[in-house]
Design a protein around this motif. Structure first.
Motif, PDB file in Angstrom:
ATOM      1  N   GLY A  29       0.797  -1.222   0.000  1.00 54.62           N
ATOM      2  CA  GLY A  29       0.000   0.000   0.000  1.00 54.62           C
ATOM      3  C   GLY A  29       0.826   1.267   0.000  1.00 54.62           C
ATOM      4  O   GLY A  29       0.375   2.320  -0.474  1.00 54.62           O
ATOM      5  N   GLU A  30       2.076   1.193   0.542  1.00 58.74           N
ATOM      6  CA  GLU A  30       2.900   2.389   0.681  1.00 58.74           C
ATOM      7  C   GLU A  30       4.253   2.263  -0.028  1.00 58.74           C
ATOM      8  O   GLU A  30       4.603   3.094  -0.877  1.00 58.74           O
ATOM      9  N   ARG A  31       5.002   1.205   0.314  1.00 55.85           N
ATOM     10  CA  ARG A  31       6.392   1.137  -0.129  1.00 55.85           C
ATOM     11  C   ARG A  31       6.523   0.795  -1.609  1.00 55.85           C
ATOM     12  O   ARG A  31       7.281   1.439  -2.341  1.00 55.85           O
ATOM     13  N   VAL A  32       5.811  -0.211  -2.059  1.00 54.50           N
ATOM     14  CA  VAL A  32       5.901  -0.583  -3.473  1.00 54.50           C
ATOM     15  C   VAL A  32       5.453   0.569  -4.372  1.00 54.50           C
ATOM     16  O   VAL A  32       6.168   0.927  -5.324  1.00 54.50           O
ATOM     17  N   PRO A  33       4.297   1.209  -4.122  1.00 56.46           N
ATOM     18  CA  PRO A  33       3.915   2.347  -4.974  1.00 56.46           C
ATOM     19  C   PRO A  33       4.940   3.476  -4.959  1.00 56.46           C
ATOM     20  O   PRO A  33       5.165   4.134  -5.979  1.00 56.46           O
ATOM     21  N   SER A  34       5.563   3.707  -3.800  1.00 54.99           N
ATOM     22  CA  SER A  34       6.573   4.760  -3.710  1.00 54.99           C
ATOM     23  C   SER A  34       7.757   4.458  -4.619  1.00 54.99           C
ATOM     24  O   SER A  34       8.212   5.326  -5.383  1.00 54.99           O
ATOM     25  N   VAL A  35       8.267   3.232  -4.573  1.00 58.45           N
ATOM     26  CA  VAL A  35       9.422   2.873  -5.393  1.00 58.45           C
ATOM     27  C   VAL A  35       9.033   2.811  -6.863  1.00 58.45           C
ATOM     28  O   VAL A  35       9.827   3.191  -7.742  1.00 58.45           O
ATOM     29  N   GLN A  36       7.834   2.385  -7.155  1.00 61.83           N
ATOM     30  CA  GLN A  36       7.366   2.410  -8.546  1.00 61.83           C
ATOM     31  C   GLN A  36       7.392   3.832  -9.098  1.00 61.83           C
ATOM     32  O   GLN A  36       7.838   4.056 -10.232  1.00 61.83           O
ATOM     33  N   GLN A  37       6.929   4.778  -8.307  1.00 62.43           N
ATOM     34  CA  GLN A  37       6.928   6.177  -8.738  1.00 62.43           C
ATOM     35  C   GLN A  37       8.349   6.689  -8.934  1.00 62.43           C
ATOM     36  O   GLN A  37       8.645   7.388  -9.918  1.00 62.43           O
ATOM     37  N   LEU A  38       9.236   6.343  -8.000  1.00 61.86           N
ATOM     38  CA  LEU A  38      10.617   6.814  -8.084  1.00 61.86           C
ATOM     39  C   LEU A  38      11.335   6.233  -9.294  1.00 61.86           C
ATOM     40  O   LEU A  38      12.075   6.931  -9.987  1.00 61.86           O
ATOM     41  N   LEU A  39      11.124   4.948  -9.568  1.00 62.76           N
ATOM     42  CA  LEU A  39      11.738   4.329 -10.753  1.00 62.76           C
ATOM     43  C   LEU A  39      11.153   4.904 -12.031  1.00 62.76           C
ATOM     44  O   LEU A  39      11.859   5.082 -13.027  1.00 62.76           O
ATOM     45  N   SER A  40       9.862   5.182 -11.996  1.00 60.32           N
ATOM     46  CA  SER A  40       9.211   5.771 -13.162  1.00 60.32           C
ATOM     47  C   SER A  40       9.852   7.109 -13.522  1.00 60.32           C
ATOM     48  O   SER A  40      10.098   7.404 -14.693  1.00 60.32           O
TER      49      SER A  40
END
Length: 388
Positions: A56-67
């Motif tokens: 809910g928090e960590r995976v979406p955050s890293v997805q955004q950063l990699l994007s």
């Protein structure tokens, strides 16, 4: 400007070492230690519900950063695993094993692919076409000619070749001539975080593999793949993360998959490396430390390194033995191809005894460059090699 302060804990453990193997085992910056502890705290806080925190928090955050890092327009298309081999094999198992599998690649791919495809060739319906990368001066021409055949089910190539540091031909030069039915996988492990990368033109077309072990500086255990937008492949090698949102529903009928990158997800893994990766990418974002800026810094280091070698005039480690196509567009390590593996091993041993850590593969000796280096560090080579 020196960036060594960001790596104080690792450098303190190796005060007498010049670590010239970051392309193999990169030092972790200090921010990753707090991130490791945060994973422990989140696990304690969440216990049975820690997956809600992670997904809910960590995976979406890293997805955004990699994007943002890769200029990829679809953050939800990034999927994570412990290693790239796991992700690669999911792509491969999307093909019907009863049907012929025709693959195009090079002779310079890392073992995750090279070993796996060699094993698959023991089937009588797997055909591999291999394009040698050497001589580099003609590789692009030969690669383009191979892709023009248009008869492959899968194309696998690196962004930067692990055994030389040479950058592969740009996708723009050959991707348009590849049929839409052909799956394209790019191994970006030695490019991501090192070479400025723009995936926006190819976000609907390619699988892009990379991980945190090298230039993303977060250690082992967090690899990822950008999955083409709209991909409907159904990997046979699949795990419960691949339809995480529907786990509470009855699992009947045909196996279903997520409609984003998570369709290539696996099962339970240690997400502490994801936390470490997040901390590195947030540090870069806070300090406006772009890949382009880091690449320029490393290019300056490489130039200073070669100046020192020119002054040394060493019989083996010199420009005549350097594997390169274009040093202005090259990965973050330099590779010297020597006469045989015995000479390489002996030289690597001498360097290590003098406090210079390198990395070698057969007859190739590799020197890597990192943000925790200063140009003055390479003067140590004179002490290590001056006897020649």
């Amino acid at each position: 400007m020196s960036y060594k302060k960001h790596y104080s804990r690792y450098l303190a453990q190796h005060p007498n070492t010049l670590h010239c193997a970051p392309h193999s085992h990169h030092y972790w910056p200090d921010v990753t230690r707090d991130a490791q502890l945060q994973y422990w705290d989140d696990s304690a806080r969440g216990v049975d519900h820690k997956w809600d925190i992670i997904f809910g928090e960590r995976v979406p955050s890293v997805q955004q950063l990699l994007s943002k890092l890769l200029n990829h327009p679809y953050p939800e298309q990034f999927v994570f695993a412990s290693n790239t081999h796991e992700l690669l094999y999911r792509v491969i198992t999307s093909f019907d094993p009863k049907q012929p599998l025709r693959v195009l690649s090079t002779d310079s791919e890392f073992h995750s692919f090279a070993r796996q495809i060699k094993r698959l060739q023991e089937r009588n319906n797997v055909e591999l076409t291999t394009v040698p990368t050497e001589p580099y001066e003609t590789f692009e021409q030969r690669w383009l000619a191979a892709t023009e055949q248009g008869t492959f089910d899968l194309i696998f190539t690196s962004q930067v070749f692990y055994n030389s540091g040479v950058v592969a031909p740009d996708l723009s030069t050959w991707i348009d001539q590849v049929p839409a039915a052909t799956q394209i996988v790019v191994d970006g492990y030695h490019g991501c975080g090192a070479i400025p990368t723009d995936l926006s033109p190819y976000a609907n077309r390619i699988f892009y593999l990379a991980g945190a072990y090298k230039y993303l500086q977060a250690g082992e255990g967090c690899c990822f793949m950008a999955v083409p937008k709209g991909c409907q492949l159904r990997p046979e090698y699949t795990g419960w993360f691949a339809d995480f949102a529907n786990l509470a529903k009855p699992q009947t009928g045909t196996v279903s998959y997520a409609n984003d990158g998570m369709r290539f997800a696996g099962a339970t893994m240690d997400f502490s490396a994801l936390y470490r990766l997040e901390s590195v990418l947030l540090w870069w974002q806070r300090d406006a430390l772009t890949v382009a800026a880091m690449h320029r810094y490393v290019q300056q280091l490489q130039s200073e390194f070669l100046v020192v070698l020119d002054e040394l005039d060493h019989s083996q480690i010199n420009r005549t033995h350097l594997l390169a196509d274009n040093l202005d567009h090259h990965g973050h390590f330099l590779t010297f191809k020597l006469k045989n593996a015995e000479i390489v091993e002996e030289l690597a041993g001498r360097l290590r005894a003098a406090g210079v850590e390198t990395d070698y593969r057969g007859e190739r000796l590799r020197f890597g460059f990192a943000m925790y280096h200063d140009a003055a560090d390479y003067q140590r080579l004179k002490n290590a090699l001056s006897r020649d």
